[in-house]
Scaffold this active site. Sequence first.
Site, PDB file in Angstrom:
ATOM      1  N   PRO A   2      -2.864   5.720   3.981  1.00 34.09           N
ATOM      2  CG  PRO A   2      -3.705   5.356   6.127  1.00 34.09           C
ATOM      3  CD  PRO A   2      -3.484   6.438   5.111  1.00 34.09           C
ATOM      4  CD  GLU A   3      -0.704   2.574  -1.241  1.00 34.80           C
ATOM      5  OE1 GLU A   3      -0.779   1.560  -1.982  1.00 34.80           O
ATOM      6  OE2 GLU A   3       0.250   3.369  -1.289  1.00 34.80           O
TER       7      GLU A   3
END
Length: 282
Positions: A2-3
């Site tokens: 996840p960014e």
Amino acid sequence: MPELPEVETVRRGLEHQTSGLVIDRVDVLRARAIASPEDPADFCRALRGLCVGRWHRRGKYLLADLLAPDGSPAGRWGVHLRMTGQFLWLAEDRPPCSHTRVRVWSRGGEELRFVDTRSFGQMWWVPPGVDADVVMGGLRHLGPEPFAEEFTGAHLRQRLQGSRRPIKNALLDQSLVAGVGNIYADESLFAAGILPQTPSGRLPLSRLERLRDALVEVLETSIGAGGTTFSDFRDLQGTNGNYGGQAWVYRRAGSPCRRCGTVILREKLGGRSSHWCPRCQS
């Protein structure tokens, strides 16, 4: 992994569901999920009876304010999802799956469950009066947030001056800018019209300013879409985001560019796949 948009989506979900929640019980099913304190039992004891306040995001880290019963500060609860960590909010009891790592219950019986297939996610308890970066060492090395005033073209020029690193690799450096990963580096470089292989030190200020603006716009668009569909990311209801359907280049190798029709290319840079349009980017 996840960014920033995915982590921000989780932060908003956690704030909505758990702000004001009084922690009744904590159960750690996998000890390595707790980075600090050393003994997971101490983590459980530290959180029990506390109220969850505001949730914050720094890069890809999450931090919740914790309050004692009298409302005084009682430390903070830190989280990093790493590659596959995700939270689920359960209003009713449900048997845990084999990848469940931490379970947190409210006094009303609701459960916040941390599930992590690859078991790289971590949690911390930061005692009251202690700076978070003392306990969570990774925070000390983060650059500015993309939305911060200090993240400018001039900041990029100062940090990248003389560098031969490809600009794509530079964007993945969390000390340059916090929270950006492979997906949004590719997307922002396309939006800015810059080839990912370009030596970062050769980019003039005008192009770095355009890159800064493109990165902010791409991140804001993805946050509005609830994150991406490309990773193992899920929000608190188990739903992934919608940005994947809007991607310009990421994971579109061999497909025509949505802007000019040229075939999207892909190659490895620094061990990470990069995607670009050879006509729209130079």
